[in-house]
Design an enzyme around this catalytic site. Structure first.
Site, PDB file in Angstrom:
ATOM      1  N   HIS A 150       0.848  -1.196   0.000  1.00 39.16           N
ATOM      2  CA  HIS A 150       0.000   0.000   0.000  1.00 39.16           C
ATOM      3  C   HIS A 150       0.883   1.246   0.000  1.00 39.16           C
ATOM      4  O   HIS A 150       1.978   1.249   0.559  1.00 39.16           O
ATOM      5  CB  HIS A 150      -0.917  -0.014   1.229  1.00 39.16           C
TER       6      HIS A 150
ATOM      7  N   GLU B 139      -2.956   2.468  -7.412  1.00 35.21           N
ATOM      8  CA  GLU B 139      -3.235   3.649  -6.594  1.00 35.21           C
ATOM      9  C   GLU B 139      -2.518   4.868  -7.179  1.00 35.21           C
ATOM     10  O   GLU B 139      -1.294   4.940  -7.102  1.00 35.21           O
ATOM     11  CB  GLU B 139      -2.691   3.465  -5.178  1.00 35.21           C
TER      12      GLU B 139
END
Length: 197
Positions: free
Chosen positions: A46, A116
């Site tokens: 992430h 992302e």
């Protein structure tokens, strides 16, 4: 769960895990502990793990390899910050991150890629659906050129300030396989986003 049974189609992932089974790694969680909690998926790479905690592409690749060896599914995050976007090296950064992950994967049914665009997370600025689709398509091309036998079955999701307003048009893009939701998953609009997919 208060005695209620969870829908088997719903899996609750853990936000991170470590790259080895045992050892003195205070604050980390092992895949074994994740499985003890009956979780089946883990989010790795992430943007906050990369940019706040300094995890390298190599370290994330090691975590992916270990989680898969421990029979967990992996939601592997890739993305770029604003400086990479402005320098025009989005493709280079995202492909390098993807390659390190891809080198560790044997069974792509246990992996979901999550793109992302870090430059817009938490800003309320979502990339246009067309820009999001463009990167999704390039990612498919990267997979096709490196591991052609899995490109059709590999799921690529999008995680960049998705809201109930933006989700419908984003979801309508041909290469969008779902969303990685952060803050929106804690708000009532999460139900609306799920319904529109």
């Amino acid at each position: 769960m208060n005695g209620r049974k969870k829908n088997p189609k719903i899996a609750v992932p853990v936000q991170n895990c470590y790259k080895v089974t045992n050892g003195a790694f205070t604050g980390e969680i092992s895949p074994g502990k994740i499985k003890d909690c009956r979780a089946r998926w883990v989010v790795l790479g992430h943007s906050e793990r990369r940019h706040v905690f300094g995890e390298s592409d190599e370290q994330i690749g090691q975590k992916v390899a270990h989680a898969l060896a421990e029979l967990l599914g992996v939601i592997a995050c890739i993305g770029k910050k604003l400086d990479a976007r402005e320098a025009g090296i989005t493709k280079k950064v995202v492909f390098e991150q993807t390659k390190v992950i891809a080198d560790k994967v044997k069974d792509w049914s246990k992996v979901i890629l999550a793109y992302e665009p870090v430059w817009d997370i938490g800003t309320g600025k979502t990339a246009t659906p067309q820009k999001a689709q463009e990167v999704q398509k390039k990612l498919q091309g990267c997979l096709k050129s490196n591991i052609s036998d899995v490109v059709q079955s590999t799921r690529i999701t999008y995680g960049g300030s998705v809201t109930r307003v933006t989700c419908k048009e984003l979801a309508s893009q041909p290469d969008m396989d779902g969303f990685l939701l952060g803050g929106a998953s804690l708000k009532p609009e999460f139900v609306d986003i799920n319904a529109k997919q």
